[in-house]
Each structure stands twice: as C-alpha cells, then as structure tokens.
Design a protein around this motif. Structure first.
Motif, mmCIF file in Angstrom:
data_model
loop_
_atom_site.group_PDB
_atom_site.id
_atom_site.type_symbol
_atom_site.label_atom_id
_atom_site.label_comp_id
_atom_site.label_asym_id
_atom_site.label_seq_id
_atom_site.Cartn_x
_atom_site.Cartn_y
_atom_site.Cartn_z
ATOM 1 N N HIS A 173 31.059 18.168 -93.234
ATOM 2 C CA HIS A 173 29.708 17.966 -92.693
ATOM 3 C C HIS A 173 28.854 19.230 -92.821
ATOM 4 C CE1 HIS A 173 26.552 16.332 -90.147
ATOM 5 N NE2 HIS A 173 26.589 17.463 -89.442
ATOM 6 N N LEU A 174 29.474 20.392 -92.712
ATOM 7 C CA LEU A 174 28.698 21.637 -92.815
ATOM 8 C C LEU A 174 28.173 21.877 -94.224
ATOM 9 C CD1 LEU A 174 30.871 24.024 -90.605
ATOM 10 C CD2 LEU A 174 28.682 22.975 -90.017
ATOM 11 N N LYS A 175 28.741 21.209 -95.242
ATOM 12 C CA LYS A 175 28.274 21.363 -96.614
ATOM 13 C C LYS A 175 27.141 20.394 -96.981
ATOM 14 C CE LYS A 175 32.808 22.903 -98.239
ATOM 15 N NZ LYS A 175 33.950 22.626 -99.145
ATOM 16 N N VAL A 176 26.759 19.520 -96.059
ATOM 17 C CA VAL A 176 25.728 18.524 -96.349
ATOM 18 C C VAL A 176 24.372 19.211 -96.390
ATOM 19 C CG1 VAL A 176 24.584 16.438 -95.511
ATOM 20 C CG2 VAL A 176 27.077 16.668 -95.351
ATOM 21 N N GLU A 177 23.652 19.034 -97.510
ATOM 22 C CA GLU A 177 22.317 19.601 -97.644
ATOM 23 C C GLU A 177 21.243 18.639 -97.123
ATOM 24 O OE1 GLU A 177 21.603 22.550 -98.534
ATOM 25 O OE2 GLU A 177 23.574 23.237 -99.210
ATOM 26 N N ASP A 178 21.330 17.378 -97.549
ATOM 27 C CA ASP A 178 20.357 16.366 -97.141
ATOM 28 C C ASP A 178 21.113 15.225 -96.463
ATOM 29 O OD1 ASP A 178 18.232 14.717 -96.728
ATOM 30 O OD2 ASP A 178 17.603 14.604 -98.827
ATOM 31 N N ILE A 179 20.816 14.995 -95.180
ATOM 32 C CA ILE A 179 21.544 13.977 -94.425
ATOM 33 C C ILE A 179 21.253 12.580 -94.958
ATOM 34 C CG2 ILE A 179 21.814 12.972 -92.125
ATOM 35 C CD1 ILE A 179 21.111 15.693 -90.983
ATOM 36 N N HIS A 180 20.009 12.301 -95.305
ATOM 37 C CA HIS A 180 19.623 10.949 -95.732
ATOM 38 C C HIS A 180 20.190 10.585 -97.089
ATOM 39 C CE1 HIS A 180 16.778 10.569 -92.376
ATOM 40 N NE2 HIS A 180 16.465 11.852 -92.607
ATOM 41 N N LYS A 181 20.546 11.589 -97.905
ATOM 42 C CA LYS A 181 21.158 11.292 -99.197
ATOM 43 C C LYS A 181 22.672 11.192 -99.110
ATOM 44 C CE LYS A 181 17.557 13.537 -101.978
ATOM 45 N NZ LYS A 181 17.277 14.605 -102.973
ATOM 46 N N THR A 182 23.244 11.764 -98.072
ATOM 47 C CA THR A 182 24.710 11.790 -97.955
ATOM 48 C C THR A 182 25.230 10.602 -97.165
ATOM 49 O OG1 THR A 182 24.626 14.211 -98.032
ATOM 50 C CG2 THR A 182 26.666 13.209 -97.244
ATOM 51 N N TYR A 183 24.648 10.322 -96.015
ATOM 52 C CA TYR A 183 25.115 9.231 -95.153
ATOM 53 C C TYR A 183 24.286 7.964 -95.406
ATOM 54 C CZ TYR A 183 27.473 13.033 -92.669
ATOM 55 O OH TYR A 183 28.257 14.108 -92.350
ATOM 56 N N GLY A 184 24.922 6.834 -95.076
ATOM 57 C CA GLY A 184 24.248 5.556 -95.242
ATOM 58 C C GLY A 184 23.237 5.300 -94.134
ATOM 59 N N THR A 185 22.378 4.328 -94.374
ATOM 60 C CA THR A 185 21.319 4.012 -93.413
ATOM 61 C C THR A 185 21.873 3.457 -92.098
ATOM 62 O OG1 THR A 185 19.823 3.560 -95.257
ATOM 63 C CG2 THR A 185 19.173 2.724 -93.095
ATOM 64 N N PRO A 186 22.868 2.557 -92.096
ATOM 65 C CA PRO A 186 23.406 2.083 -90.802
ATOM 66 C C PRO A 186 23.999 3.208 -89.958
ATOM 67 C CG PRO A 186 24.066 0.614 -92.573
ATOM 68 C CD PRO A 186 23.468 1.808 -93.217
ATOM 69 N N PHE A 187 24.739 4.112 -90.599
ATOM 70 C CA PHE A 187 25.333 5.211 -89.840
ATOM 71 C C PHE A 187 24.242 6.117 -89.262
ATOM 72 C CE2 PHE A 187 27.068 9.545 -89.713
ATOM 73 C CZ PHE A 187 28.152 9.346 -88.863
ATOM 74 N N ILE A 188 23.202 6.390 -90.040
ATOM 75 C CA ILE A 188 22.112 7.238 -89.548
ATOM 76 C C ILE A 188 21.418 6.582 -88.358
ATOM 77 C CG2 ILE A 188 19.878 8.245 -90.167
ATOM 78 C CD1 ILE A 188 20.921 8.637 -92.980
ATOM 79 N N CYS A 189 21.260 5.256 -88.391
ATOM 80 C CA CYS A 189 20.628 4.552 -87.265
ATOM 81 C C CYS A 189 21.483 4.640 -86.002
ATOM 82 C CB CYS A 189 20.385 3.088 -87.648
ATOM 83 S SG CYS A 189 19.151 2.880 -88.955
ATOM 84 N N GLN A 190 22.797 4.546 -86.147
ATOM 85 C CA GLN A 190 23.684 4.675 -84.979
ATOM 86 C C GLN A 190 23.586 6.066 -84.349
ATOM 87 O OE1 GLN A 190 27.655 3.661 -86.192
ATOM 88 N NE2 GLN A 190 27.120 1.551 -86.796
#
Length: 752
Positions: free
Chosen positions: A711-728
């Motif tokens: 998770h610490l290597k993620v640059e852009d959250i919206h490009k890495t995780y899916g939309t349902p997970f981001i909504c949760q």
C-alpha cells in the motif's frame, strides 16, 4: 671533422690543464660558422660542394647568410646605441658642478663595473680539473657557489671556495676581492663532505676540447671595437647531423649547426592536438604486398604449363538473386538473435520468480515466527503476570473460555443437565477468578518494596532542566538533600542481612534524626528503637525481631511522608496539602461514592472525564466485559511513531486515546483488514489512505502487516484500487468524520 667544426658545436666546460683565454676576432658580421675560408679560395657559383643527403641550394644558403648577417648587425647597432646613451649621459653630467659631477660619475662607473663580467677559473680539489666561467663581479660568492653547484649537481652548502690559500666568505663579491672588469682570476674549490658529495666533472677533457670562455671583438660603430666575453653553453644531448659543405681546394668540411638556444616547449594540454585521425576517416594501403608478374608463351619464349589450373566460370548471379540470398541470411541471423533474446528474457523471468518465491517464503517464515513469539509472550504473561495489562489478558482468556463452554453446553444439553453443567461451569469460573486474585495479591506484595523505593527516589531527585546548548543541568537544594538523607536511612534499617553492629549504628542514626521533632509519631519510633536495642542486648534471635523491625520501618516511612519533616514529599503525594487545591481538584466517583483527585479518572478525547474512577472501571471490566486493551495500545503506539517520522507536527494521533482507537477499530472497521479480512488484532496496523495527507479518522485504512509495504508504494489510489473498494473505504471515512467531529479540537482541524 676539422678543428673549426668542433669549435662550432661547442664542448664541456672543463680543462685538464689551465689554458690561456682564447680570443677570436670576428670583425665581419654574420660569421656564424666555426671557420670561414678566404674569399679568394671560393669559386663563384658552384664552388661550394654540398655534403650529406640533406643539402640545400646556393640561393638558400645565401639567403640564410644574409639573415644571419642582418641579425648580428642589429645586435651591434643596439650595443652602439647603448654606448651612445652612456656617452650622452656622461656629457650631461658635465653640466653639473665639479664635485657633484665627479661624484655622479664615480657612482656610475661603480655601477657599470658591478655589472661587468670577469673570467673565473675554478680548480677542483683534489681532482685538478679547471672550470672556467664568466661571472658578474658585482654578485656575491654565494651566487657563484649556487651556479657551480648546479653545474656539478651537488648541494651548494658543501662547496668551499678559497683564494690565495684562504677561505672566501659568502657575503663578499668578486669586486671586493680585487677582481677587475674583463680580467681573470683563479680560485680553488673543495667539498666539505667528499665521501658523499665528491667534486667530479660531468665531461672529461678528452671528450671535448672547446674552451669555456672566449672573448669576441664586435664592431659597434665607426671603427670602434668592443670586447665581449662569451661563455660557451654545453649541449645536453648529441647534436644531429644536418649536412654541410666541403671546400674543394683545402678539403675542410663545414657542417650545418643548429642554434644553441633550446626551442620553447609547448605546454601539455592533456589532449592530442596533432592527430592523423582528424584528417583521415579511414586508412587503407593501396600497394600490393607482393610484386608478381605473368608470362605467356611466345616467339622465342617457352613457358611450361605443368602447374596451370583450368578455371571454369560458375553460375551467373543476378542482382535480385543476390539480394534474396542476403535477405535469407539476414532472416536467419534475426531468428538466432531473437531466440537468444527470448532465452535471456525467460531466464530473467525465472530468476525473478525464484527471488519472489524466496521472498514470500521468508515473509511467511517471519510471520510464523512473529506469531509464535506473540504466543510465547502471551503464555509467559499468563504464567507470571507483572502488570495490569497482564491481568486483563488473563481475565480476557477466562471470558473467552467461559463463552466457548457455555455455547457448547447450550448446543449439546437441555433441561436439568444443562442447568447442572452451567452450575459446574460457574464453580470453575469462580475458582479461576480466585486463583487470579491470589496472583494479584502476591504481585502487589512483591512489588511493594519497588513502589517504596521508586517513591523515595522521586522525593530525593534533584531539579533538572535543559540549557540553551542542550546540556542537562541538575540543582540540589537543602530540601532534596534532606530527602536523600532520609531515603538512605530507610534503606539502612530495611536491610535484613546485616551484622549487629551495623544494625545498632543504623538505629542510632534514625533515633538522632527523629529526635529533632517532638510528636507522638517520633515518640513511638524512639520507643520501638529502644525496645529493639534492649532485645538485641539480650541476644534475641533475628527471626523473633522481624515483626518489630517491620513496625519501625512502617513508622519511619510515615515520618518520611509527612511534609513537615520532609518538604520534598509534597510534590509526590496524591492528596495536596493545600485546602484550596484539594477543593478545586476533587471529583465524585458515582460507583464507589468517594471524592478522588482528577488524576484518578480517565479522560476521553472529547475532554469529558469519566463518572467512574480507574479502580471502579477496572473492577467493572473484570466482572463484566473483561476486555484487553493491550492490542489497541500497540496499534496506537505504532501509529504515533510512524506519524512522528512523517510529520513532527502531527496532532490527531496524539489526541486520540485508547478508547477512541478501540471504537475506530471495532465499530468502524469491524476489527478486520480492509483487504484480506484478517481479524488478528496483533497483526493489524493503521496507515494513511492518501499518503500525501496527514493521518486522521477520515484518511486511514486498517491493513495487516503483510499488506503495508504494497500500500505504501501506491502512487494513485483511483488507478490501483477498484471503484467498489474505494466506495467502502470512503463510507467508513464519513462515519469516522461524523463521530470524531464532536471533539472540539479535532473539529477545528477538520474545518481548517
């Protein structure tokens, strides 16, 4: 080579025997050769026969001779001009008064004489070689030593010059020794250290017979001749043969000689300036390596054909066929190269896969080891509890066991058997609670001495503060010194394994200390001390005096805790001595109905104090919920450490308390990881959802320790995780913002 040619090339400055000064008359400018034939002996035109492979034409020689004559004529004119200037200055001096003119003339003559040169012949002792050098008579003997040392290649300090049998001082000049301009003198020179620095000539006489100094007459003006002393410079290397001429009648050879002035060496700039590669892109020889010839049979010539070979022409290859063959060769080469590249890529992928498998295995092994270490630590805390968290852990394990047994009884039994099993379960639970209570009492009794020692150390601690330069400053006051003395006395009387003399000495010291204050407590302490001294005089055993000694320690501890006798104890006592402070700092506990200090109550993040004291809250937790807060403390402690490294001005992690962290973990994030649903609280950590913003309940995510690095290597959250997970995650953030916005301090940070 003739004698004149050797003289033109020059020689070494040493003579085996002393020779008279040689004079060469050169009245005609431009005589650069060692010897010139008479004009009558030369033939016009081609009389001069050139020798050597590098000879030049007669016109070139004449031009060089004219150039040399012009140079020497210019030097003669400059010398004449210098003499005219001196004569003009001398004429101008005559206009002055007689005395001043005379004085000025004498000074000028002295200066001119100091700049004149003289011939100095130096005999090397004991070798006998003679060095001849033209040296200015105005310079000191020290300068002459330096010149001779550079020629002989020895230090100037070991040289010693003598004139007429006496050593010459270094400060004296040749003029002071009586040497006149354009004269000669003879001196002797020896070495003060002949073993290490002997005086040897660099070239012997037989190697070169050229004199060291010659006197040349130069025509300076209208019939005026000037004698110039010329010192011959010896060449440092063998001069190259440049050709020359041979006289037809006399047979004398005249060689071309270069100038004795060495060419100026260009500084090395570190790069190659003159290079053939700057002009030629490709060098290819055009000459055949072997000369060959052919011969055919003809009239009058027969050539054998035994070794001839019959050559038949091959198939003619067109341009298209040649291009097609080249294309096939290129395709074959490309196929092999692509195969090699594919092999390299597959090997790289295989190595990366092996490294990843090793990494995963290592992480899994480390995770298992950490889990086993946690279990071992938990078992150790169960067997030997030392802190309040250890006892809470035991009660939590007891509650977990009770619930499992109760669920099993309810699932398997009914009616009378179920009630009997529940009664048996209650009896077992009661026994376990009693066992934990006994552990607690034993722990408190064992820690009693540690608590007393810590209390006395706090009262005797000096005042400390940090200076501007970071140094720690400590200050002792009369009150701290008094507290330290009382602490030492308590340590002396609380020791059990001491001799009778040491015990008596400690009791007398305590008696003298408490005797200074008259009250009932001090009188009781004195009476008990007298009783123990009397019993010790009657030789009572130490086991029989143990209770009496414990009473003396208890009363003396009470004496120490009184601010009248120990002023420093006031800063450590829980109950303040001032009535005003006691009134403003007391709160009522609704469970035990006691008035206690505010420090005995827990404070939540909202700033409101609990209605129950810590002791009642702990009893309620033991009797009802039996929660263990050590996991939440570890999560909060790790979160604060990480945020302090990222931002030293972080506030929210240090405002939240353990109860707030428990609500955030259990209620909002359901006590499990957001990705793999891991429910082990010891393996869960809080991280930033957006790593560019500070941590807060609305910018966080609960993950396991194995997921933190990814998770610490993620640059852009919206490009890495899916939309349902981001909504949760955003929904949980909104719940955290709604709950913690009730805290005034956090609300200010939220609005800002």
């Amino acid at each position: 080579m003739s004698e004149e040619g050797r003289h033109a090339e020059g020689g070494v400055k040493y003579e085996e025997k002393e020779e008279e000064e040689e004079e060469v008359d050169n009245t005609t400018p431009g005589g650069s050769t060692a010897g010139e034939p008479p004009e009558d002996d030369r033939e016009p035109g081609s009389d001069g026969q050139e020798v050597g492979s590098g000879g030049r034409s007669a016109s070139d020689r004449e031009s060089e001779s004219e150039a040399s004559d012009a140079e020497q004529l210019q030097e003669a004119q400059e010398a004449e001009h210098a003499e005219d200037v001196q004569v003009t200055e001398a004429g101008a001096d005559t206009d002055l008064p007689n005395d001043n003119a005379k004085t000025h003339k004498e000074l000028q003559e002295t200066e001119n004489a100091g700049s004149s040169t003289a011939t100095v012949k130096v005999a090397l002792v004991p070798e006998g070689h003679v060095m001849t050098v033209a040296f200015p008579i105005g310079l000191s003997i020290q300068e002459l030593k330096r010149h001779l040392a550079s020629e002989l290649r020895v230090p100037a300090e070991v040289l010693q010059l003598s004139l007429d049998g006496r050593v010459v001082e270094e400060q004296q000049s040749l003029m002071e020794l009586g040497v006149r301009p354009h004269s000669s003198t003879r001196m002797e020179m020896n070495s003060t250290d002949p073993s290490f620095h002997p005086l040897r000539p660099l070239r012997l006489l037989e190697q070169d017979s050229m004199p060291d100094v010659i006197t040349v007459q130069v025509q300076t003006g209208e019939g005026l001749l000037k004698q110039v002393v010329v010192e011959m410079e010896r060449p440092r290397q063998q001069k190259a043969f440049l050709g020359g001429y041979r006289h037809r009648l006399t047979g004398v050879e005249y060689h071309h000689a270069p100038t004795q002035t060495p060419a100026k060496k260009r500084p090395d700039r570190g790069v190659e300036v003159f290079s053939r590669s700057t002009q030629l892109a490709k060098t290819q020889a055009q000459q055949c390596p072997v000369d060959a010839s052919t011969q055919m049979t003809g009239i009058g010539c027969y050539v054998s054909c035994m070794n001839d070979k019959l050559v038949t022409p091959g198939k003619y290859v067109t341009a298209d066929e040649y291009q097609e063959s080249r294309l096939r060769a290129v395709m074959c080469l490309q196929s092999h190269v692509r195969r090699w590249l594919a092999t390299q890529r597959v090997d790289q992928l295989r190595r990366e896969r092996a490294r990843r498998l090793v990494w995963l295995e290592m992480n899994e092994r480390r995770r298992i080891e950490e889990k086993e270490e946690q279990l071992r630590d938990r078992r150790r805390r169960w067997r030997n509890p030392q802190t309040r968290e250890d006892f809470n852990l035991m009660y939590q394990a007891l509650e977990k066991w009770r619930r499992e047994e109760e669920q099993q009884i309810n699932a398997s039994l009914t009616g009378t058997e179920r009630r009997a099993a529940l009664c048996s379960l209650l009896d077992q639970e009661t026994k376990l609670i009693a066992a934990i209570g006994r552990y607690r009492i034993a722990f408190q009794s064992n820690n009693y001495d540690k608590m007393i020692k810590s209390f006395l150390d706090k009262t005797a601690a000096p005042y400390q503060w940090r200076a501007a330069d970071g140094r720690l400053i400590q200050m002792e006051t009369p009150q701290t010194i008094r507290a330290k003395q009382l602490r030492d006395l308590y340590d002396d009387i609380s020791r059990l394994t001491v001799s009778q003399e040491q015990r008596l000495r400690a009791l007398m010291a305590v008696k003298d200390t408490v005797k200074e204050h008259e009250c009932q407590l001090t009188q009781d302490i004195i009476d008990l001390i007298d009783r123990e001294v009397d019993l010790m005089a009657r030789r009572f055993k130490a086991e029989n005096l143990e209770g009496l000694r414990r009473r003396i320690c208890t009363l003396f501890l009470q004496f120490i805790k009184l601010p009248e006798f120990n002023p420093e104890v006031a800063k450590v006592l829980k109950v303040p001595q001032s009535p005003s402070q006691l009134k403003n700092n007391l709160l009522l506990c609704h469970s035990c109905h006691r008035y206690l200090r505010s420090t005995d109550f827990d404070v939540s993040a909202t700033g409101q104090k609990s209605s129950r004291c810590r002791h009642c809250a702990q009893l309620d937790n033991i009797g009802r919920t039996r929660d263990d807060f050590s996991c939440y403390k570890n999560i909060l402690r790790r979160l604060r450490a990480e945020e302090l490294q990222l931002n030293k001005e972080a506030k929210i992690p240090f405002i939240l308390q353990v109860e707030d962290m428990k609500y955030l973990v259990d209620t909002i994030w359901a006590s499990r990881s957001a990705l793999n649903k891991d429910s082990d609280l010891d393996n869960l950590v809080f991280l930033r959802w957006d790593r560019l913003r500070d941590w807060s309940p609305w910018n966080c995510i609960l993950l396991s320790k194995q997921e933190t690095s990814a998770h610490l290597k993620v640059e852009d959250i919206h490009k890495t995780y899916g939309t349902p997970f981001i909504c949760q995650v955003e929904y949980k953030h909104s719940r955290g913002r709604q709950h913690f916005s009730q805290i005034p301090v956090i609300a200010e940070l939220l609005n800002s």
